[in-house]
Each structure stands twice: as structure tokens, then as C-alpha cells.
Write a protein that holds these residues in place. Structure first.
Motif, PDB file in Angstrom:
ATOM      1  N   ALA A   1       0.853  -1.194   0.000  1.00 40.90           N
ATOM      2  CA  ALA A   1       0.000   0.000   0.000  1.00 40.90           C
ATOM      3  C   ALA A   1       0.884   1.237   0.000  1.00 40.90           C
ATOM      4  CB  ALA A   1      -0.904   0.000   1.226  1.00 40.90           C
ATOM      5  N   PRO A   2       0.482   2.287  -0.712  1.00 35.67           N
ATOM      6  CA  PRO A   2       1.295   3.498  -0.743  1.00 35.67           C
ATOM      7  C   PRO A   2       1.224   4.248   0.583  1.00 35.67           C
ATOM      8  CG  PRO A   2      -0.777   3.869  -1.875  1.00 35.67           C
ATOM      9  CD  PRO A   2      -0.740   2.407  -1.512  1.00 35.67           C
ATOM     10  N   GLY A   3       2.194   5.130   0.794  1.00 32.26           N
ATOM     11  CA  GLY A   3       2.146   5.990   1.963  1.00 32.26           C
ATOM     12  C   GLY A   3       1.037   7.011   1.835  1.00 32.26           C
ATOM     13  N   VAL A   4       0.757   7.702   2.920  1.00 33.22           N
ATOM     14  CA  VAL A   4      -0.345   8.664   2.933  1.00 33.22           C
ATOM     15  C   VAL A   4      -0.167   9.719   1.850  1.00 33.22           C
ATOM     16  CG1 VAL A   4      -1.497  10.426   4.311  1.00 33.22           C
ATOM     17  CG2 VAL A   4      -0.797   8.282   5.383  1.00 33.22           C
ATOM     18  N   ARG A   5       1.069  10.146   1.606  1.00 35.74           N
ATOM     19  CA  ARG A   5       1.304  11.182   0.595  1.00 35.74           C
ATOM     20  C   ARG A   5       1.041  10.684  -0.818  1.00 35.74           C
ATOM     21  NH1 ARG A   5       6.931  14.109   2.674  1.00 35.74           N
ATOM     22  NH2 ARG A   5       6.092  14.892   4.669  1.00 35.74           N
ATOM     23  N   GLU A   6       1.183   9.375  -1.031  1.00 38.40           N
ATOM     24  CA  GLU A   6       0.971   8.807  -2.371  1.00 38.40           C
ATOM     25  C   GLU A   6      -0.489   8.448  -2.627  1.00 38.40           C
ATOM     26  OE1 GLU A   6       4.391   5.978  -3.525  1.00 38.40           O
ATOM     27  OE2 GLU A   6       4.272   5.869  -1.345  1.00 38.40           O
ATOM     28  N   LEU A   7      -1.290   8.366  -1.585  1.00 35.37           N
ATOM     29  CA  LEU A   7      -2.677   7.926  -1.744  1.00 35.37           C
ATOM     30  C   LEU A   7      -3.462   8.753  -2.756  1.00 35.37           C
ATOM     31  CD1 LEU A   7      -3.817   6.993   1.876  1.00 35.37           C
ATOM     32  CD2 LEU A   7      -3.700   5.473  -0.080  1.00 35.37           C
ATOM     33  N   PRO A   8      -3.395  10.094  -2.705  1.00 33.74           N
ATOM     34  CA  PRO A   8      -4.222  10.875  -3.639  1.00 33.74           C
ATOM     35  C   PRO A   8      -3.954  10.567  -5.105  1.00 33.74           C
ATOM     36  CG  PRO A   8      -3.427  12.276  -1.865  1.00 33.74           C
ATOM     37  CD  PRO A   8      -2.699  10.964  -1.737  1.00 33.74           C
ATOM     38  N   ASP A   9      -2.701  10.218  -5.471  1.00 33.50           N
ATOM     39  CA  ASP A   9      -2.379   9.944  -6.869  1.00 33.50           C
ATOM     40  C   ASP A   9      -3.083   8.692  -7.381  1.00 33.50           C
ATOM     41  OD1 ASP A   9      -0.776  12.158  -7.019  1.00 33.50           O
ATOM     42  OD2 ASP A   9       1.083  11.084  -6.581  1.00 33.50           O
ATOM     43  N   ARG A  10      -3.428   7.797  -6.489  1.00 39.35           N
ATOM     44  CA  ARG A  10      -4.061   6.544  -6.915  1.00 39.35           C
ATOM     45  C   ARG A  10      -5.544   6.500  -6.565  1.00 39.35           C
ATOM     46  NH1 ARG A  10       0.389   1.838  -5.438  1.00 39.35           N
ATOM     47  NH2 ARG A  10       2.199   3.180  -5.306  1.00 39.35           N
ATOM     48  N   LEU A  11      -6.023   7.529  -5.902  1.00 40.02           N
ATOM     49  CA  LEU A  11      -7.376   7.469  -5.361  1.00 40.02           C
ATOM     50  C   LEU A  11      -8.437   7.369  -6.443  1.00 40.02           C
ATOM     51  CD1 LEU A  11      -9.080   7.493  -2.810  1.00 40.02           C
ATOM     52  CD2 LEU A  11      -9.164   9.987  -2.965  1.00 40.02           C
ATOM     53  N   ASP A  12      -8.307   8.119  -7.534  1.00 36.57           N
ATOM     54  CA  ASP A  12      -9.331   8.099  -8.582  1.00 36.57           C
ATOM     55  C   ASP A  12      -9.535   6.692  -9.130  1.00 36.57           C
ATOM     56  OD1 ASP A  12      -9.795  10.764  -8.287  1.00 36.57           O
ATOM     57  OD2 ASP A  12      -8.677  11.395 -10.066  1.00 36.57           O
ATOM     58  N   SER A  13      -8.424   5.993  -9.420  1.00 38.11           N
ATOM     59  CA  SER A  13      -8.538   4.645  -9.971  1.00 38.11           C
ATOM     60  C   SER A  13      -9.127   3.686  -8.952  1.00 38.11           C
ATOM     61  CB  SER A  13      -7.172   4.139 -10.433  1.00 38.11           C
ATOM     62  OG  SER A  13      -6.728   4.857 -11.558  1.00 38.11           O
ATOM     63  N   VAL A  14      -8.709   3.797  -7.690  1.00 38.35           N
ATOM     64  CA  VAL A  14      -9.231   2.910  -6.652  1.00 38.35           C
ATOM     65  C   VAL A  14     -10.732   3.130  -6.473  1.00 38.35           C
ATOM     66  CG1 VAL A  14      -9.127   2.343  -4.199  1.00 38.35           C
ATOM     67  CG2 VAL A  14      -7.015   2.695  -5.475  1.00 38.35           C
ATOM     68  N   LEU A  15     -11.170   4.380  -6.470  1.00 32.84           N
ATOM     69  CA  LEU A  15     -12.602   4.656  -6.359  1.00 32.84           C
ATOM     70  C   LEU A  15     -13.362   4.101  -7.558  1.00 32.84           C
ATOM     71  CD1 LEU A  15     -12.683   8.319  -4.945  1.00 32.84           C
ATOM     72  CD2 LEU A  15     -13.008   6.176  -3.710  1.00 32.84           C
ATOM     73  N   SER A  16     -12.764   4.202  -8.750  1.00 32.10           N
ATOM     74  CA  SER A  16     -13.407   3.639  -9.939  1.00 32.10           C
ATOM     75  C   SER A  16     -13.590   2.139  -9.806  1.00 32.10           C
ATOM     76  CB  SER A  16     -12.576   3.942 -11.190  1.00 32.10           C
ATOM     77  OG  SER A  16     -12.547   5.320 -11.465  1.00 32.10           O
TER      78      SER A  16
END
Length: 415
Positions: free
Chosen positions: A177-192
Motif C-alpha cells: 500500500a502506498p504511503g499517505v502522501r501517495e494515496l491521492p495519486d491513486r485514489l481516482d482509480s481505486v474509487l473507480s
């Protein structure tokens, strides 16, 4: 002590349905290879049918499956290494000390599943590949189901999945799992991913059942985990949307499994607790910052939930939300849903003109719900021939048995 074969087969089937993708996620972390983990998973379940019948179901079935599958993978690597020297690194990874059963508790399985979703949604992969790969490999959807979710061809999805696996292997993308700072960069795809999993459960793309509660429940579970990790307004919006849709599950089909449209549902069967939770999350999301597509969809669903009867639905507010949604996420499907809302606010003719405009420019011509919506408006307007043709077109495009029965019943009504 052994158990009856039929009982074991039923129990193995239940565990496969409920737990196999989380077991798979742990295997990928331990083995480091999608295909080898998949093969080992199926071998472990096959072994369970025989061994559990003789010895009984173990106290921790998931840990047993992980341990058995890991040994199956080691055997496969040994066999392959005789012919292919390139499997050395993979062999070293699999030969690491096996996890103890007590380490494979609910938290670890949960973390492994979410970790694998984030791995598949790595920025090194194209967005469409991220979502397709995760739906297929992590959530267990078939290639057909993923293709239906994307409104595209099976071959296209299959290529994306193969290329995604190869990229993860070649780029040595870590299963973490990415660190907290990296989460936003992957959030759109994960939500999709979570959204599409829920959609497949909310309205199955094919098969005998209209609903797949196993997928909706899993999507909500993942959404709640994401909300704990990152209380972003759009995460709130997505969880709210899923809860509000899920609240209507028991009213959406008849005892025989036939579809019941929203306007005909018994609203006393809606889950009030899920509605309350969803509405609270919608309010939080709307007040927390920029409003995104999931929050707007949740607001639309909340408006339906607030109406004590179908005839009291605030269609003007729903159209306003769709106007905002078209700006946030322009798509023909959103246009179609807005057209239906306009029909309910301004009259069936107004909605039909909007649907005809979508179809005339070539959008959604192979989407059965577009033709079903057109057919319904023609039926309400008394245009029997147009309604019949549209229902027949929708019927030719749908692969879900309850939808087929519903469309056939509408055709029979028209005569």
C-alpha cells in the motif's frame, strides 16, 4: 473426523465465494506473481475438497488455504525451474518463511486485499489498465463482466489485463500500500474500481440473477476501509452512494427474482439505517470541499430516498444535480440518466427528444438501457410501434435473465 462430501462441497463453495479473492491477495503478496497465485489458489481449493472430507474443515480455513496454495506454488516453481532458469528470483520469494496461522487474521487479509488494489492502480499503468486489471484479478470479475462495465470488447479488456500484469512484473512494482502522501495519486482509480464492483453487484451484467449481493457488500467494505484511511469528500460520496443504493436491495426484485422498478418499489422495505448513514455522509461530503461526481450521484440517490412516494420525488432538484454532474463528469450515460429525469419533470416528449439526440449521434447504440429508456417513454406516450422496436432492440442487447423477462413482459403488454 471426516465430514459428509456434500457438506464439505457446500462449505468449500461458500468459502470460495466469500473469501477466495482475499486469499488470492495474500498469495500474490507472498508469491509475487498473479498467474502462479491464481493457479495455486485453485489447486488449494481442489485439495480442500478431498482433505477436508477426510479430516474435517480446519479451524482457520483461510490460513489452511494460504499455506496449501503456497506449497503448491513451490512445487510448480520446482517443476518449472528444471526447464527455465528465469524463475530463480520468484523461487527465492516463495521460499521465504511461511506465515504463521495467527498472522493471517482478519486485519491482515483485509490489508492484503486493499494493498493489491493499490498495486494494480499504480501510476505506472494507464488508468484504463489499472481499473480493468483490478476488477479482473483482485475482485474476481470475469473478463465478460469487466468488458460490460467498460462498454467495450472482451478482447480489448483481455489485452489490457495481460499488459498490466507484464508491466507490474517488468517494472518490479511492489505489492504494498502506498504511503499517505501517495494515496491521492491513486485514489481516482481505486474509487473507480470500488464503484464498478458495486455496479456489477447492483445490476449484474449477465446471468440468472439481477443482483449480486456478494459484490455490493465487498465494495461497501472496501469503501469503508478507504474512508478510514483517507476521509476525502469523494470517498464519503462514494460510500454514501453505495449505502443508499444498497438500502433498496430487498425491494428491487420480486420473490421470483423479477425486477421491480424504482417507482413500483415498496418503500417500507428500504433499509432506513443505511439511508440515514448515507444521507449523513452526503451532507458531510457536500460541506467538506469541492463537489465531485460520486457525491453528486449520492445526492441524487438521497433525493429519491427522501421521497415518501414515487409521485413526490423532487425531479427539479434531481435535474439540477445532473446538470452539475454533466459538468463534473460528462458522459453519454449521465446524459441518458438526465434525460429520464427531464422526462419526469418536463414531460415524456422532452425526455424522448434528448434520448433520440444521444442515439442519433452514435452514442449508446449498443447500450441496452438506452433503448429500454426510449421504449418506456414511447410506451407512456402511446407510441406502440416505436416502443415495440425499442424494447426489441434492448432485448437483443441484454444478457441478464431478469432484464430479459422484464422486457418481454413489456412487449407482451404492448401486444
Amino acid at each position: 473426523m471426516g465430514a459428509a462430501p456434500d457438506d464439505v462441497e457446500q462449505r468449500v463453495g461458500e468459502i470460495y465465494r466469500d473469501e477466495s479473492r482475499r486469499v488470492f491477495a495474500t498469495l500474490v503478496r507472498l508469491i509475487g506473481d498473479f498467474d502462479l497465485a491464481e493457479d495455486a489458489l485453485h489447486e488449494a481449493f481442489a485439495a480442500a475438497l478431498t482433505q477436508w472430507a477426510a479430516d474435517g474443515v480446519p479451524a482457520n480455513p483461510r490460513a489452511w488455504l494460504v499455506s496449501t496454495a503456497r506449497f503448491k506454488a513451490i512445487d510448480a516453481i520446482r517443476r518449472q525451474s528444471r526447464f527455465d532458469a528465469s524463475v530463480g528470483d520468484l523461487g527465492e520469494r516463495v521460499h521465504q518463511p511461511a506465515p504463521r496461522p495467527e498472522e493471517l487474521d482478519e486485519a491482515r487479509f483485509r490489508d492484503d486485499h486493499l494493498r493489491l488494489i493499490f498495486t494494480c492502480c499504480h501510476p505506472a499503468l494507464p488508468p484504463e489498465t489499472q481499473v480493468a486489471l483490478t476488477l479482473r484479478e483482485v475482485c474476481g470479475m470475469t473478463t465478460d463482466e469487466v468488458a460490460s462495465a467498460f462498454l467495450t470488447k472482451n478482447a480489448t479488456i483481455a489485452q489490457r489485463i495481460v499488459r498490466g500484469k507484464a508491466k507490474i512484473r517488468e517494472a518490479e512494482i511492489p505489492f504494498e500500500a502506498p504511503g499517505v502522501r501517495e494515496l491521492p495519486d491513486r485514489l481516482d482509480s481505486v474509487l473507480s474500481v470500488v464503484y464498478l464492483v458495486f455496479n456489477e453487484g447492483y445490476s449484474a451484467s449477465a446471468g440468472e440473477a439481477a443482483l449480486r449481493p456478494d459484490l455490493t457488500i465487498e465494495a461497501i467494505r472496501l469503501g469503508r476501509i478507504l474512508l478510514d484511511l483517507l476521509p476525502d469528500p469523494e470517498v464519503m460520496g462514494l460510500v454514501a452512494l453505495m449505502l443508499l443504493h444498497e438500502s433498496r436491495r430487498d425491494a428491487r426484485t420480486s420473490p421470483a427474482g423479477d425486477l421491480v422498478l424504482l417507482e413500483d418499489q415498496d418503500r417500507t422495505r428500504w433499509d432506513a439505517a443505511l439511508i440515514d448513514e448515507g444521507r449523513r455522509l452526503v451532507a458531510r461530503a457536500l460541506a467538506s470541499g469541492p463537489v465531485g461526481a460520486y457525491t453528486l450521484q449520492a445526492a441524487i440517490s438521497a433525493t429519491h430516498a427522501e421521497a415518501p412516494a414515487a409521485g413526490q420525488t423532487d425531479w427539479s432538484r434531481i435535474v439540477d444535480y445532473y446538470d452539475l454532474l454533466l459538468r463534473a463528469q460528462p458522459s453519454p450515460v449521465v446524459e441518458l440518466n438526465r434525460a429520464v429525469a427531464v422526462a419526469m419533470r418536463d414531460g415524456y416528449e422532452a425526455g424522448l427528444e434528448l434520448i433520440d439526440a444521444i442515439l442519433s449521434r452514435g452514442d449508446l447504440v449498443d447500450y441496452h438501457l438506452a433503448h429500454a429508456a426510449r421504449a418506456d417513454l414511447c410506451r407512456r406516450l402511446g407510441r406502440g410501434d416505436d416502443a415495440r422496436q425499442a424494447y426489441q432492440r434492448a432485448l437483443a442487447l441484454t444478457q441478464q435473465a431478469p432484464e430479459r423477462r422484464f422486457l418481454e413482459s413489456r412487449l407482451a403488454e404492448i401486444g
